[in-house]
Write a protein that holds these residues in place. Structure first.
Motif, PDB file in Angstrom:
ATOM      1  N   ASN A 227       0.811  -1.221   0.000  1.00 23.39           N
ATOM      2  CA  ASN A 227       0.000   0.000   0.000  1.00 23.39           C
ATOM      3  C   ASN A 227       0.846   1.273   0.000  1.00 23.39           C
ATOM      4  N   ASP A 228       1.934   1.266  -0.765  1.00 21.13           N
ATOM      5  CA  ASP A 228       2.763   2.478  -0.863  1.00 21.13           C
ATOM      6  C   ASP A 228       3.314   2.580  -2.275  1.00 21.13           C
ATOM      7  N   PHE A 229       2.428   2.919  -3.216  1.00 24.18           N
ATOM      8  CA  PHE A 229       2.814   2.971  -4.630  1.00 24.18           C
ATOM      9  C   PHE A 229       3.886   4.024  -4.886  1.00 24.18           C
ATOM     10  N   ALA A 230       3.759   5.209  -4.279  1.00 23.88           N
ATOM     11  CA  ALA A 230       4.696   6.296  -4.551  1.00 23.88           C
ATOM     12  C   ALA A 230       6.126   5.892  -4.182  1.00 23.88           C
ATOM     13  N   LYS A 231       6.269   5.272  -3.009  1.00 16.63           N
ATOM     14  CA  LYS A 231       7.606   4.858  -2.570  1.00 16.63           C
ATOM     15  C   LYS A 231       8.181   3.807  -3.511  1.00 16.63           C
ATOM     16  N   PHE A 232       7.350   2.814  -3.872  1.00 16.70           N
ATOM     17  CA  PHE A 232       7.811   1.781  -4.803  1.00 16.70           C
ATOM     18  C   PHE A 232       8.180   2.386  -6.155  1.00 16.70           C
ATOM     19  N   ALA A 233       7.315   3.284  -6.681  1.00 16.92           N
ATOM     20  CA  ALA A 233       7.538   3.847  -8.009  1.00 16.92           C
ATOM     21  C   ALA A 233       8.826   4.647  -8.068  1.00 16.92           C
ATOM     22  N   LYS A 234       9.133   5.406  -7.006  1.00 15.87           N
ATOM     23  CA  LYS A 234      10.389   6.163  -6.972  1.00 15.87           C
ATOM     24  C   LYS A 234      11.583   5.217  -7.024  1.00 15.87           C
ATOM     25  N   SER A 235      11.504   4.147  -6.268  1.00 22.36           N
ATOM     26  CA  SER A 235      12.584   3.156  -6.271  1.00 22.36           C
ATOM     27  C   SER A 235      12.717   2.514  -7.648  1.00 22.36           C
ATOM     28  N   TYR A 236      11.588   2.206  -8.268  1.00 27.30           N
ATOM     29  CA  TYR A 236      11.610   1.573  -9.594  1.00 27.30           C
ATOM     30  C   TYR A 236      12.229   2.506 -10.636  1.00 27.30           C
ATOM     31  N   ILE A 237      11.875   3.788 -10.581  1.00 27.35           N
ATOM     32  CA  ILE A 237      12.416   4.744 -11.541  1.00 27.35           C
ATOM     33  C   ILE A 237      13.911   4.925 -11.340  1.00 27.35           C
ATOM     34  N   ASN A 238      14.356   4.983 -10.104  1.00 25.22           N
ATOM     35  CA  ASN A 238      15.793   5.123  -9.848  1.00 25.22           C
ATOM     36  C   ASN A 238      16.579   3.963 -10.432  1.00 25.22           C
ATOM     37  N   LYS A 239      15.971   2.774 -10.434  1.00 32.21           N
ATOM     38  CA  LYS A 239      16.664   1.590 -10.956  1.00 32.21           C
ATOM     39  C   LYS A 239      16.485   1.407 -12.463  1.00 32.21           C
ATOM     40  N   ASN A 240      15.349   1.841 -13.011  1.00 35.49           N
ATOM     41  CA  ASN A 240      15.005   1.473 -14.383  1.00 35.49           C
ATOM     42  C   ASN A 240      14.847   2.642 -15.353  1.00 35.49           C
ATOM     43  N   ALA A 241      15.077   3.855 -14.905  1.00 32.25           N
ATOM     44  CA  ALA A 241      14.968   5.004 -15.805  1.00 32.25           C
ATOM     45  C   ALA A 241      16.010   4.878 -16.915  1.00 32.25           C
ATOM     46  N   PRO A 242      15.740   5.448 -18.091  1.00 35.66           N
ATOM     47  CA  PRO A 242      16.724   5.403 -19.183  1.00 35.66           C
ATOM     48  C   PRO A 242      18.093   5.895 -18.716  1.00 35.66           C
ATOM     49  N   LYS A 243      19.142   5.172 -19.072  1.00 35.16           N
ATOM     50  CA  LYS A 243      20.490   5.521 -18.618  1.00 35.16           C
ATOM     51  C   LYS A 243      20.891   6.921 -19.081  1.00 35.16           C
ATOM     52  N   SER A 244      20.349   7.338 -20.235  1.00 34.21           N
ATOM     53  CA  SER A 244      20.712   8.657 -20.774  1.00 34.21           C
ATOM     54  C   SER A 244      20.267   9.784 -19.851  1.00 34.21           C
ATOM     55  N   TRP A 245      19.286   9.506 -19.000  1.00 34.47           N
ATOM     56  CA  TRP A 245      18.841  10.543 -18.060  1.00 34.47           C
ATOM     57  C   TRP A 245      19.944  10.891 -17.050  1.00 34.47           C
ATOM     58  N   ASP A 246      20.844   9.939 -16.778  1.00 34.41           N
ATOM     59  CA  ASP A 246      21.941  10.184 -15.829  1.00 34.41           C
ATOM     60  C   ASP A 246      23.238  10.558 -16.530  1.00 34.41           C
ATOM     61  N   THR A 247      23.227  10.520 -17.872  1.00 36.65           N
ATOM     62  CA  THR A 247      24.461  10.837 -18.612  1.00 36.65           C
ATOM     63  C   THR A 247      24.227  12.009 -19.562  1.00 36.65           C
ATOM     64  N   ASP A 248      23.713  11.715 -20.747  1.00 39.35           N
ATOM     65  CA  ASP A 248      23.560  12.756 -21.768  1.00 39.35           C
ATOM     66  C   ASP A 248      22.596  13.864 -21.342  1.00 39.35           C
ATOM     67  N   TYR A 249      21.547  13.504 -20.601  1.00 39.27           N
ATOM     68  CA  TYR A 249      20.515  14.481 -20.234  1.00 39.27           C
ATOM     69  C   TYR A 249      20.465  14.693 -18.719  1.00 39.27           C
ATOM     70  N   LYS A 250      21.625  14.629 -18.106  1.00 38.14           N
ATOM     71  CA  LYS A 250      21.681  14.739 -16.643  1.00 38.14           C
ATOM     72  C   LYS A 250      21.138  16.072 -16.152  1.00 38.14           C
ATOM     73  N   ASP A 251      21.367  17.135 -16.932  1.00 39.22           N
ATOM     74  CA  ASP A 251      20.932  18.473 -16.494  1.00 39.22           C
ATOM     75  C   ASP A 251      19.515  18.810 -16.947  1.00 39.22           C
ATOM     76  N   SER A 252      18.878  17.875 -17.623  1.00 37.74           N
ATOM     77  CA  SER A 252      17.538  18.169 -18.149  1.00 37.74           C
ATOM     78  C   SER A 252      16.442  18.074 -17.093  1.00 37.74           C
ATOM     79  N   GLY A 253      16.730  17.379 -16.016  1.00 39.69           N
ATOM     80  CA  GLY A 253      15.738  17.224 -14.959  1.00 39.69           C
ATOM     81  C   GLY A 253      14.698  16.164 -15.246  1.00 39.69           C
ATOM     82  N   TYR A 254      14.942  15.281 -16.245  1.00 38.76           N
ATOM     83  CA  TYR A 254      13.965  14.257 -16.602  1.00 38.76           C
ATOM     84  C   TYR A 254      13.668  13.332 -15.425  1.00 38.76           C
ATOM     85  N   LYS A 255      14.747  12.877 -14.743  1.00 37.34           N
ATOM     86  CA  LYS A 255      14.522  11.938 -13.639  1.00 37.34           C
ATOM     87  C   LYS A 255      13.820  12.638 -12.482  1.00 37.34           C
TER      88      LYS A 255
END
Length: 818
Positions: A227-255
């Protein structure tokens, strides 16, 4: 019942078949009536007679009530298949409308005879005989097209042609309508199919795949137990977000944006299910919606209202074609939050109880199984009130969060609309949303160009109104004091009517008060005053449906338009006006040019059918968003060929297709069969193409295009008469290559056609070439000036036979003399 005149079902043929068939004793005949593989299967009336005559037969039971019911239903099913076959034969241009209706009527007239006897096997045999008539009736079309295929092969002299290869395949499949269209393109010098892909990606198929949906669902399901979707979803995004969000587009604020989005997922706040309005607003903004604020509107339900800004109508491109989430978005969007584990019926019941009357968003605070979403789609379409709502569950929310913010609204619509009902198409000439406008780039540029065209003409349903309204959207820039005003003057017969209606439109659309106007001169003076006072820097006046007014001022040689022409000149084109309509606008074009205004009015625009690629985009893009599996070949090509690429008729077709989802969803689609996505089915297309209102619309718009100029219609009648004669005399050269200008002119002289008497061959050539551009005629050779009707089916629209066309010529000549 008299079958003696029904080909393939005549009594002599029945007797011959009986004589040649293996001789059966009564017992064997009775057994075969019960055998599904037998020609006699379901002849229950015959079985009754055998049993009455012979008594009980070993292994054969008298037909039960269930047997009779099933046999009766099977016979009705065969009738439906027969109707589907006729509809596709008509859609493929194998038979004409009269032939289709005649074959259908024969079946209807004789149906009672077979059903009363309960001889259902004989009924099926009867229908097969009628189906053979379709092959006979289409034989001449097949022969003509076969000859054209051979002619095209000779013409291209061994060159490779994917267009010809595809035409050959479709010829074998019996789709003569598209074959004819492809051969026309080869005659026009094209050799290859247009392989330009449908521009929209099929995100929906990706979303519902096991690799995506099942994985996201399983993960959400585990988190839902905690019963804590928000907490799970944040964890999932940190692990599974596109790698380019942490490299090429790090300053874009996508993550960061994605984490903020899932962090604002609406949560139950108290027993009544309230949630933080700020969270809802944050989530909606992350979807790409322009939200002012969110307010709660119901204490008993978790129902909210989001104040929104619609998309600008002046954008050159739109990311999606769904006006309800774009330029036509309401100022208030209803949002409903549903909590707990809910079945599809529960969701539909709660949506209905909430009284949602327009497109709304429904948040479901749990992951929904894909099967449940399909069941919800089936239930929604089956309900009488056809509620329109988009469901966002935890699976879709997480999927969207893993994409960049500018993409999310488009992706949400692609992934959620297939599970609800939405009508993107318009019919009967309704306003076309800016998102649904396709093509016409050159025409738009000319209308928007201060020195471009001021005259726009063309037949009905070709998109003149949509073209002018799109120009209005693009040119309306009040911040720069640039105004575009579209006005429909259909019912205006006098100068004062026109002037007053235009002045009223300026007040409503440009917030410019022009004061009291009495005629076009005072209207022009009022506009000039507003411009001189710096209230407006540019003005584009778009007058639509001008035929009645132009007819009223024709006797004055259109001099009433002079003040507008003068204002255009005096303002150095800062003011421009455009007049649009049908045949009277076409005639005004000639008169205005003859009056010496041609240097001031630009080159007139004749609005023609869409190009094949533009037409494909118009029909395919919205259908993809609704979850249809869009295959260009052969289904979309069959649709577009039957609409003759008229945008209004394409919209009409699309509207009718989508309405079948509301009216006949269960006939074509079932959640148990894994739908959506929705395949386009032949029988579905055949039924729509054969609808009377669609065919009446096609006939009406084709004839209105011919009526743009009386010479067009008379030239079409001359070519129709020559075509009838060529078919009667088996003149293969003329049927293949068309008719020369000389032959057409001689036909006009033979019938003493008044409006063509004074036309030279060069003038006729100009008119005939215009008819080619309008999609009415085709030139089989670009080097030889010969012409024929673009589609064989046009012949029946001009007149069902030679006598009817001749009578129309006589009547038109008499009217011209009066």
């Amino acid at each position: 019942m008299d079958l003696s005149r029904v080909v393939y079902c005549e009594p002599w043929r029945v007797l011959l078949e009986h004589h040649l068939s293996p001789k059966l004793d009564s017992a064997e005949a009775a057994r075969q009536i019960a055998d599904p593989s037998s020609r006699l299967f379901d002849n229950l009336g015959q079985l009754d007679n055998i049993l009455n005559l012979c008594g009980a037969i070993e292994g054969v039971l008298p037909p039960s009530d269930l047997d009779r019911k099933n046999a009766h239903q099977s016979a009705l099913d065969e009738l439906d298949k027969y109707k589907d076959m006729l509809e596709m034969a008509y859609a493929y241009n194998k038979i004409d409308e009269q032939q289709k209706e005649r074959l259908l009527e024969i079946a209807r007239l004789n149906m009672g005879f077979f059903f009363d006897l309960e001889d259902y096997a004989n009924w099926k045999w009867f229908l097969k005989g009628l189906q053979k008539q379709v092959d006979d009736l289409s034989l001449s079309r097949k022969t003509d097209l076969d000859r054209r295929l051979s002619s095209c092969r000779r013409k291209i002299q061994g060159k490779k042609s994917s267009l010809l290869d595809k035409a050959t395949v479709l010829f074998e499949e019996g789709n003569y309508a598209v074959v004819e269209e492809y051969l026309n393109r080869i005659d026009a010098g094209k050799l290859d199919l247009d392989v330009t892909p449908i521009t929209e990606s099929d995100v929906f198929s990706e979303f519902i795949s096991d690799d995506v949906y099942k994985q996201l669902f399983d993960c959400c399901k585990k988190s839902n137990n905690r019963n804590d979707f928000a907490k799970f979803a944040k964890s999932y995004i940190n692990k599974n977000a596109p790698k380019s969000w942490d490299t090429d587009y790090k300053d874009s604020g996508y993550k960061e944006n994605a984490l903020k989005m899932v962090g604002s997922w609406p949560k139950r706040g108290n027993k009544t299910g309230s949630a933080d309005c700020k969270d809802i607003a944050t989530f909606l903004r992350a979807l790409g919606l322009s939200v002012r604020q969110v307010e709660r509107t119901s204490q008993g339900q978790a129902r909210y209202s989001a104040s929104l800004r619609p998309a600008s109508r002046g954008m050159t491109q739109y990311s999606h074609p769904i006006a309800a989430f774009g330029t036509k978005m309401p100022s208030k969007l209803d949002v409903l939050l549903l909590f707990g584990s809910l079945s599809p019926r529960d969701i539909l019941s709660k949506v209905r109880a909430a009284g949602l009357t327009r497109m709304s968003l429904v948040f479901v605070d749990s992951p929904m199984r894909l099967e449940d979403k399909r069941a919800l789609a089936e239930l929604s379409h089956a309900s009488n009130n056809h509620l329109q709502f988009i469901v966002i569950d935890q699976v879709l929310a997480l999927f969207l969060a893993l994409h960049e913010e500018p993409e999310r609204l488009q992706l949400m619509l692609k992934c959620a609309l297939p599970f609800t009902f939405y009508q993107p198409f318009v019919r009967d000439g309704g306003p076309t949303p800016d998102e649904m406008f396709c093509g016409r780039d050159a025409e738009l540029r000319s209308i928007m160009d201060p020195g471009g065209a001021i005259i726009v003409y063309g037949g009905r349903q070709l998109g003149k109104t949509a073209l002018l309204q799109r120009a209005e959207s693009l040119c309306q820039k009040p911040d720069s004091k640039e105004f575009a005003v579209y006005v429909n003057i259909l019912n205006c017969l006098t100068e004062k009517d026109v002037a007053c209606k235009v002045a009223e439109a300026f007040g409503a659309k440009a917030e410019l008060s022009l004061g009291k106007v009495e005629d076009i001169r005072s209207l022009a003076a009022a506009i000039a005053k507003a411009m001189n006072s710096k209230l407006a820097s540019r003005v584009l006046l778009l007058l639509d449906e001008c035929d009645n007014f132009l007819n009223a001022i024709a006797e004055h040689h259109y001099r009433e338009l002079q003040p507008l022409i003068d204002l255009k000149s005096e303002s150095t084109n800062s003011f421009k006006f455009v007049i649009a309509g049908l045949h009277n606008v076409c005639r005004a074009k000639n008169a205005i040019q003859e009056n010496g205004f041609s240097g001031q009015v630009g080159s007139p625009i004749c609005v023609k059918p869409l190009s094949p690629q533009e037409a494909l985009q118009l029909i395919s893009r919205p259908l993809l968003y609704l979850g249809f599996q869009v295959d260009r070949y052969p289904h979309l090509e069959t649709i577009l060929t039957n609409t003759n690429y008229y945008p209004g008729i394409i919209q009409f077709f699309g509207h009718t297709l989508v309405e079948t989802m509301k009216e006949q969803y269960g006939v074509y689609y079932r959640a148990a069969d894994g739908q959506p996505p929705y395949p386009l089915l032949e029988e579905q297309l055949g039924e729509i193409i054969n609808k009377n209102d669609l065919n009446n619309s096609i006939r009406e718009k084709f004839r209105l295009s011919l009526e743009l100029d009386e010479r067009y219609f008379m030239l079409a009648r001359c070519i129709a008469m020559l075509s009838f004669a060529a078919e009667r005399e088996d003149d293969q050269k003329s049927l293949l290559d068309g008719f020369s200008i000389d032959a057409i002119q001689k036909s006009a002289i033979e019938f003493d056609i008044s409006c063509l008497k004074c036309e030279s061959q060069s003038a006729l050539e100009i008119l005939l070439d215009e008819m080619v551009e309008m999609g009415i005629l085709t030139k089989p050779s670009m080097t030889v000036h010969c012409y024929k009707l673009r589609r064989h089916s046009f012949l029946n629209i001009i007149g069902p036979n030679e006598d009817a066309v001749f009578d129309d010529i006589i009547e038109a000549n008499e009217c011209a003399k009066v």
